[in-house]
Design a protein around this motif. Structure first.
Motif, PDB file in Angstrom:
ATOM      1  N   UNK A   1      63.765  32.205  40.404  1.00  0.00           N
ATOM      2  CA  UNK A   1      65.100  32.624  40.880  1.00  0.00           C
ATOM      3  C   UNK A   1      65.085  32.841  42.390  1.00  0.00           C
ATOM      4  N   UNK A   2      64.042  33.534  42.858  1.00  0.00           N
ATOM      5  CA  UNK A   2      63.987  33.943  44.268  1.00  0.00           C
ATOM      6  C   UNK A   2      63.760  32.742  45.198  1.00  0.00           C
ATOM      7  N   UNK A   3      62.981  31.770  44.736  1.00  0.00           N
ATOM      8  CA  UNK A   3      62.629  30.651  45.613  1.00  0.00           C
ATOM      9  C   UNK A   3      63.872  29.836  46.021  1.00  0.00           C
ATOM     10  N   UNK A   4      64.902  29.878  45.163  1.00  0.00           N
ATOM     11  CA  UNK A   4      66.120  29.114  45.484  1.00  0.00           C
ATOM     12  C   UNK A   4      66.712  29.587  46.797  1.00  0.00           C
ATOM     13  N   UNK A   5      66.888  30.925  46.932  1.00  0.00           N
ATOM     14  CA  UNK A   5      67.490  31.416  48.179  1.00  0.00           C
ATOM     15  C   UNK A   5      66.488  31.361  49.339  1.00  0.00           C
ATOM     16  N   UNK A   6      65.189  31.493  49.039  1.00  0.00           N
ATOM     17  CA  UNK A   6      64.190  31.379  50.113  1.00  0.00           C
ATOM     18  C   UNK A   6      64.263  29.984  50.733  1.00  0.00           C
ATOM     19  N   UNK A   7      64.419  28.964  49.886  1.00  0.00           N
ATOM     20  CA  UNK A   7      64.493  27.583  50.396  1.00  0.00           C
ATOM     21  C   UNK A   7      65.724  27.417  51.285  1.00  0.00           C
ATOM     22  N   UNK A   8      66.837  28.047  50.874  1.00  0.00           N
ATOM     23  CA  UNK A   8      68.049  27.967  51.708  1.00  0.00           C
ATOM     24  C   UNK A   8      67.833  28.636  53.059  1.00  0.00           C
ATOM     25  N   UNK A   9      67.096  29.762  53.036  1.00  0.00           N
ATOM     26  CA  UNK A   9      66.835  30.506  54.284  1.00  0.00           C
ATOM     27  C   UNK A   9      65.739  29.830  55.116  1.00  0.00           C
ATOM     28  N   UNK A  10      64.990  28.939  54.476  1.00  0.00           N
ATOM     29  CA  UNK A  10      63.846  28.282  55.107  1.00  0.00           C
ATOM     30  C   UNK A  10      62.784  29.288  55.563  1.00  0.00           C
ATOM     31  N   UNK A  11      62.599  30.331  54.778  1.00  0.00           N
ATOM     32  CA  UNK A  11      61.531  31.307  55.060  1.00  0.00           C
ATOM     33  C   UNK A  11      61.300  32.166  53.820  1.00  0.00           C
ATOM     34  N   UNK A  12      60.122  32.752  53.750  1.00  0.00           N
ATOM     35  CA  UNK A  12      59.858  33.667  52.640  1.00  0.00           C
ATOM     36  C   UNK A  12      58.373  33.826  52.350  1.00  0.00           C
ATOM     37  N   UNK A  13      58.077  34.878  51.583  1.00  0.00           N
ATOM     38  CA  UNK A  13      56.700  35.163  51.173  1.00  0.00           C
ATOM     39  C   UNK A  13      56.729  35.517  49.678  1.00  0.00           C
ATOM     40  N   UNK A  14      55.898  34.842  48.893  1.00  0.00           N
ATOM     41  CA  UNK A  14      55.807  35.182  47.462  1.00  0.00           C
ATOM     42  C   UNK A  14      54.382  35.634  47.160  1.00  0.00           C
ATOM     43  N   UNK A  15      54.276  36.802  46.534  1.00  0.00           N
ATOM     44  CA  UNK A  15      52.948  37.328  46.197  1.00  0.00           C
ATOM     45  C   UNK A  15      52.829  37.442  44.675  1.00  0.00           C
ATOM     46  N   UNK A  16      51.740  36.940  44.149  1.00  0.00           N
ATOM     47  CA  UNK A  16      51.440  37.092  42.720  1.00  0.00           C
ATOM     48  C   UNK A  16      50.234  38.011  42.586  1.00  0.00           C
TER      49      UNK A  16
END
Ligand SMILES: NC(=O)c1ccc[n+]([C@@H]2O[C@H](COP(=O)([O-])OP(=O)(O)OC[C@H]3O[C@@H](n4cnc5c(N)ncnc54)[C@H](OP(=O)(O)O)[C@@H]3O)[C@@H](O)[C@H]2O)c1
Length: 335
Positions: A161-176
């Motif tokens: 879900x989160x990656x969709x808006x991160x791609x639009x923003x062209x930035x982000x950090x995902x931690x597992x």
């Protein structure tokens, strides 16, 4: 003799180059900022997740906490607000009660609502998870499924879900959050290790997919960490599992969270704490993403020697299992 000298020279040149790269990468390490950004922490009401939430808030991020139990979420919200107050910040905290091992639509709704109030999520930390350590034949189908549902599917669907808006923003950090038990199959962890190993491969594949979008992926491999969840799992942990996992020591949630945040903000793919964590992540790097020259060179030079040391650990672990087995057999005989 000449050949030996050449080999030694080559070795010294490689070591020199390695040391130079190490120093350059250390000095030029860029760290991302989360001040004023939206950080969503699943499992943010307890243990490692709560520590991550507090430390992200102390750095000025607006924090969303996600878990199921509303009372614990309220308490966590107050704890994070207290942290913000301490550092004189004006950032905010909100929470959502969602079962991440349940309905996928509820996860989508939660992400939408959270972004409505705090804006696009810049950093997602998937901390929600659990361990039910039991022997292979003792674990019920429901217990196997719950671990897979929360540890793997929960992290997968929230990130999706989160990656969709991160791609639009062209930035982000995902931690597992995986575990040292995701790198090494241990007695009592047949279901848990499998669920945490699945997280690693998901993260490696996702790393490759989202790199062009300026989104980084980090996997944290905590050793035993002193949290309410750890206290709970210890109540049922087989003695063999306890004796084996104790070898890596017990860490505080604050230390694990601090390291996780530092590594995620500097774009490291693997994050861990302690010497055993370093040894296992280095040895198991395999085809994992190369995110820093420092870790790449330590993997190149140390993988082989660490594999030799691992033989000693495996011998020790198997001796513990054999000893406990023999104890059980002799106590049955004396009954
Ligand atoms: N502690 C350790 O030794 C250790 C070692 C290696 C890896 N890890 C991993 O680190 C992560 C955090 O562990 P911890 O020890 O900090 O655990 P913890 O203290 O038990 O916290 C777990 C958090 O996850 C939430 N959660 C659990 N099931 C959920 C679900 N179905 N839906 C939504 N939220 C859920 C819990 O809240 P609710 O119960 O209210 O939902 C709580 O906020 C886990 O993934 C764990 O496997 C821990």
């Amino acid at each position: 003799m000449m050949e030996l000298c050449c080999l030694i020279d080559c070795g010294l040149v490689c070591l020199g180059l390695g040391a130079l790269c190490f120093l350059t990468s250390y000095l030029t390490r860029k760290t991302k900022e989360i001040r004023g950004k939206h950080v969503l922490v699943t499992g943010g009401s307890s243990g490692i997740g709560l520590s991550v939430a507090q430390q992200a808030a102390a750095k000025g991020a607006n924090v969303t906490l996600v878990a199921r139990n509303v009372k614990r979420l309220e308490e966590a919200q107050m704890a994070v607000e207290k942290t913000i107050h301490k550092v004189g910040g004006a950032n905010k905290v909100q929470y959502y009660s969602v079962d991440l091992g349940g309905d996928v639509n509820a996860i989508g709704e939660m992400v939408k609502e959270a972004e409505k109030s705090f804006g696009p999520i810049y950093m997602l930390v998937n901390c929600a998870g659990l361990s039910i350590p039991l022997k292979f034949e003792d674990i019920s189908p429901a217990q196997v499924k719950t671990q897979m549902d929360v540890n793997f599917f929960g992290s997968f669907f929230v990130s999706q879900e989160v990656v969709k808006s991160m791609k639009q923003q062209n930035e982000g950090i995902i931690v597992f959050i995986s575990s040292l038990g995701g790198l090494l199959g241990l007695y009592g962890f047949t279901a848990y290790s499998a669920s945490k190993a699945a997280v690693i491969k998901m993260a490696e594949a996702l790393h490759m997919e989202v790199k062009p979008y300026n989104i980084s992926v980090t996997v944290s491999f905590p050793p035993d960490t002193d949290t309410p969840g750890f206290v709970e799992e210890n109540k049922i942990k087989p003695v063999e599992t306890k004796l084996i996992s104790e070898a890596a020591g017990l860490f505080s949630a604050d230390d694990v969270a601090k390291k996780l945040l530092a590594d995620a903000l500097s774009g490291e793919f693997m994050s861990t704490s302690g010497i055993d964590g370093f040894m296992l992540t280095t040895m198991c790097a395999g085809m994992s993403p190369i995110t820093s020259i420092t870790s790449f060179f330590s993997q190149v030079f140390l993988m082989g020697p660490f594999r030799v040391i691992s033989a000693f650990y495996l011998w020790q672990f198997n001796s513990i299992v054999k000893k406990e087995y023999q104890k059980r057999v002799s106590s049955k005989k004396s009954e």
